[in-house]
Scaffold this active site. Structure first.
Site, PDB file in Angstrom:
ATOM      1  N   GLU A 109       0.798  -1.224   0.000  1.00 55.19           N
ATOM      2  CA  GLU A 109       0.000   0.000   0.000  1.00 55.19           C
ATOM      3  C   GLU A 109       0.834   1.279   0.000  1.00 55.19           C
ATOM      4  OE1 GLU A 109      -3.981  -1.831   2.144  1.00 55.19           O
ATOM      5  OE2 GLU A 109      -2.557  -0.729   3.395  1.00 55.19           O
TER       6      GLU A 109
ATOM      7  N   GLU B  34      -6.628  -6.717  -1.739  1.00 50.12           N
ATOM      8  CA  GLU B  34      -7.102  -7.098  -0.403  1.00 50.12           C
ATOM      9  C   GLU B  34      -8.612  -6.918  -0.330  1.00 50.12           C
ATOM     10  OE1 GLU B  34      -5.177  -5.119   2.824  1.00 50.12           O
ATOM     11  OE2 GLU B  34      -3.148  -5.540   2.087  1.00 50.12           O
TER      12      GLU B  34
END
Length: 886
Positions: free
Chosen positions: A489, A555
């Protein structure tokens, strides 16, 4: 002073797997592992230096037996100096390094071994991973001139001249914890400063794990002794090129094999010889002369492999592997060094899918719809084993997934993990070390330093880059390795990113996709805003089907509480209290131990099955939700294959600790219904329906069209009475999803009062069942009232041994009987009646229709001198019973 604990008996995972943690693997001319007989002691108790300690005459009386590979905490727990941190709230009894200081977990490790130098030969001491820094001594000599630093750096020492002539040697290693241990203040990665190191970030705690008190300090990976001739082979590199668009079956056009390796001449004289390899019975060779005390990269001529047997991801084709023997043969014919490499012939390419606005992954020219799971690490205390890796990756194959993403807050996984992924056809999306949480993507009041400072983590950029180079060389030959990713991320700092993207990867591993970070715009166009992944937690099934999320979602996940047998393994009896959901406040009331083990709420979903009676009832109902959630998740994504999505990766599929969220099997390798919901919902050929509009669809995740199939839709009431909705001949093209018709009107009318079972089937021309999907649908109020009134199951069960470690269980339901609903099959020890773990089931949580027979095949590893196995089975409308195996 270290306190000695009396531990509650919890079965060690090594026992569950029936073997020692590591087995020696001979890769070089002669190589063996130093994996037993180690001792350790804290520096507070050892006043002498490494020169003295590494003398064979030095007494280590009173030192503890040490677990190597392992960590300091691993050894302390094994010696009952610390409690098992996986049980209850024992982890709170273990001193945290942030409070004790680094010296508390700074330890000496000692190992005596036998080895002599051979005429003309070289002997090397190899470390595959030490956390975090260390000095090493052998027979009174210090081997390193400067402190070895970095969790992810292999180290090799030529110890030939330091070996004792008599062959009795002592190795002494002092291991220091990470330079910055971080404050475990409850934030993701604690206060974030753990990321100053080149190491694991989650050891300071995360929202799915408590802090690891020693921060994984120790000799955590293999230590080997390797003997060679004058020349040693280092880091060979095998590349396979498979041009064109291929099919798994039939004759193949040729593939190209490229190979290079670094050769190291450790002697003071030039050495001539031949670098050669043998593959598929053919030899490729090149004459070489190496200068004294030199290293040289040697490239062999390309080899054309005729009619290759290709490697494919799971669900698409076979995982063929070739054995390649690489050797350096000195003039005169003596093999100086050799390496045995498994080669999977495949080629990975990517392209931008303009329709989905995301990357599309191609293997051997064929597009692959990514169905993945996020992996953290096998064990938080780094107790790795070949058997455990194999079991965990096999579970992922059994979920009908085709990719595992190794999350960036942990580590670059070990070669044995990749060997299992090669075997089972799991592509790997491998993150580098870093996360948006610790490395500054968000403003976070739990972090010690500001975002601009955190953005520059780790402190030593050069160590980071050298570690990446080393790990890329370690893993680049595995065909399962598909993608490198700069971080979770967030990108690494700009200078690191540029070095990775523009130099390291092009030079060391230029055939794989490098992604800047896990939810990069170059991977998945974020038109929704926000972070670019999710949603997380319990969801109405309509969300998965009807609400578009990110087109290659790294995710997306839900719940994962395991069943009652699993909960008993780590929750004390007095804490076996079922969570209570308050609909008015939207909050869950949870026991402190459940909360400590990171329970995530099931919210409104459990109550639909009736008021919870106790923990066992809660866990049983949770399995219904688990199955429905993960079947629905993968069906929803598959329904928009190549339209909205090129792939999705579930957050997450396993836990390295006894956590209670995001797992398809528990830490002890006992599967729950999440696994089998995925097994169903992500099957290569799968019939399904959208629960909101009733649209029946077929997902074909294979390279072959399916024609002349019969699509059948029918319903059963709670008494087992059948009603046919429709049946129609249908077909579906390769790698696509096709819509057929809506059955919503029929379902709504039939299920109005008590709900119903909806059954979808695909039959081949010979009436063989190609796919079956059984849904339980609620009444018009959204409640499963009918399930609560079902008559008892009339299921009969038989079990027979096919061979040692393999049992076939036959489930038969009678005509004019209710559906035998949601039956869990378990293989158990005939004496203790405890489940044999790990065990692998061809299907589970199985429902059997009236007049139907189903078979479940169970595979496991029989333990020596164990009682004869038995089969336990229980279902929604059947009490548990245990039967003998014939």
């Amino acid at each position: 002073m270290i306190k000695k604990f009396t531990l509650r008996k919890v079965v060690p995972v090594a026992m569950l797997l029936g073997g020692a943690f590591w087995a020696p693997i001979a890769n070089a001319q002669s190589s063996y592992e130093l994996n037993s007989g180690w001792q350790c002691a804290p520096i507070a108790k050892v006043k002498d230096n490494g020169t003295a300690i590494s003398s064979t005459a030095y007494s280590t009386t009173g030192w503890l037996p040490a677990t190597v590979p392992g960590t300091v905490l691993t050894s302390l727990v094994a010696n009952k100096q610390m409690p098992d941190p996986f049980y209850g709230m024992n982890n709170e009894q273990i001193p945290d390094i942030y409070k004790t200081g680094r010296d508390y977990y700074t330890y000496w490790f000692v190992k005596d071994f036998k080895q002599t130098a051979t005429a003309g030969g070289q002997t090397y001491l190899n470390f595959r991973g030490v956390n975090y820094s260390f000095d090493v001594f052998l027979n009174g000599h210090k081997l390193n001139s400067t402190l070895n630093k970095g969790m992810f750096m292999r180290r090799s020492f030529n110890i030939t001249k330091w070996l004792n002539a008599a062959g009795n040697n002592r190795l002494a290693v002092i291991v220091y914890p990470p330079d910055v241990v971080g404050n475990p203040n409850g934030g993701q990665g604690g206060d974030g400063t753990i990321a100053k190191n080149v190491g694991i970030q989650y050891t300071a705690g995360w929202d799915w794990i408590q802090p690891i008190r020693d921060r994984n300090t120790g000799i955590w990976d293999k230590v080997t002794i390797q003997t060679t001739g004058a020349v040693k082979i280092n880091d060979p590199h095998v590349i396979t090129l498979v041009p064109g668009v291929r099919q798994p079956e039939g004759a193949q056009a040729p593939a190209i094999i490229k190979l290079s390796a670094e050769l190291q001449n450790a002697t003071a004289a030039p050495v001539s010889g031949t670098l050669q390899y043998i593959l598929d019975g053919k030899k490729v060779a090149k004459k070489v002369t190496l200068k004294a005390n030199s290293k040289e990269e040697i490239k062999l001529d390309d080899y054309t492999l005729v009619n290759p047997k290709l490697w494919w991801p799971s669900g698409y084709g076979a995982q063929n592997l070739y054995k390649l023997k690489l050797q350096f043969v000195a003039d005169g014919g003596k093999v100086s060094d050799e390496d045995n490499i498994s080669v999977g012939v495949r080629q990975i390419t990517t392209e931008w899918n303009a329709r989905t606005e995301s990357k599309q992954v191609n293997i051997n020219g064929q597009k692959i719809f990514i169905k993945g799971g996020n992996w953290i690490i096998s064990d938080e205390m780094l107790r790795f084993s070949d058997a455990r890796y194999d079991a965990e990756v096999r579970f992922h194959r059994d979920m009908n997934l085709n990719l595992i993403r190794v999350w960036g807050g942990a580590l670059i996984e070990r070669p044995e993990f990749y060997e299992a992924c090669d075997k089972y056809g799991m592509l790997v999306f491998q993150d580098m070390w870093g996360s948006g949480d610790c490395n500054g993507r968000w403003l976070d009041p739990m972090k010690l330093e500001d975002q601009w400072t955190r953005r520059k983590y780790p402190d030593d950029h050069n160590l980071y880059l050298e570690s990446v180079k080393d790990q890329v060389k370690l893993l680049r030959n595995y065909p399962s390795l598909a993608m490198w990713c700069g971080g979770n991320e967030i990108t690494p700092p700009e200078d690191i990113l540029v070095a990775l993207r523009d130099h390291i990867m092009p030079e060391l591993d230029n055939t794989r996709w490098f992604i800047e970070y896990s939810n990069s715009e170059n991977m998945s166009r974020n038109v929704n805003g926000g972070n670019g992944d999710g949603p997380y937690g319990i969801q109405p099934l309509s969300v998965f089907w009807n609400e578009k999320t990110f087109p290659f979602n790294s995710e997306v996940g839900s719940v994962g509480v395991s069943d009652y047998e699993s909960l008993k393994r780590f929750i004390p009896k007095e804490n076996m209290v079922a969570p209570v959901y308050d609909e008015q406040t939207g909050k869950n009331k949870v026991d402190p131990v459940w909360d400590y083990h990171k329970y995530i709420g099931y919210d409104w979903s459990i109550a639909k099955y009736g008021k919870v009676k106790d923990v066992e009832d809660f866990a049983n109902k949770a399995q219904l939700v688990n199955y429905d959630q993960y079947r629905g998740l993968m069906e929803g994504f598959s329904s928009h294959m190549w339209d909205w999505y090129t792939g999705s990766i579930i957050w997450k599929t396993q836990n390295p600790w006894t956590a209670m969220r995001g797992q398809m099997y528990d830490y002890y390798l006992d599967p729950n219904a999440c696994l089998y919901g995925l097994h169903n919902g992500s099957a290569p050929l799968h019939v399904m329906y959208n629960p909101t509009d009733g649209m029946v669809m077929v997902a074909n995740n294979t390279f072959k069209p399916v024609t002349n199939m019969m699509l059948v839709a029918k319903m059963y009431d709670m008494a087992g009475k059948e009603k046919l909705i429709t049946q129609v001949f249908a077909d579906v093209t390769a790698t696509t999803t096709k819509r057929y018709l809506s059955i919503k009107k029929d379902i709504d009318a039939f299920a109005k009062e008590d709900g119903a079972f909806v059954v979808l089937e695909i039959l081949a021309e010979d009436k063989t069942q190609l796919s079956q999907n059984i849904y339980w649908v609620p009444n018009e109020k959204g409640e499963y009232s009918g399930l609560q009134k079902m008559d008892k199951s009339q299921l009969t069960v038989n079990a027979k041994a096919i061979k040692s470690g393999k049992i076939e269980v036959t489930l038969s339901n009678t005509n004019n009987a209710p559906v035998a609903f949601f039956n869990r099959v378990s293989v158990v020890d005939g004496g203790t009646k405890e489940r044999i773990l790990p065990a692998f089931y061809s299907d589970n949580y199985v429902s059997v229709l009236p007049g139907e027979t189903k078979k479940v095949v169970v595979e496991y590893t029989p333990a020596k001198n164990a009682a004869a196995p038995q089969i336990s089975i229980s279902g929604w409308n059947m009490a548990e019973k245990v039967i003998a195996v014939n």
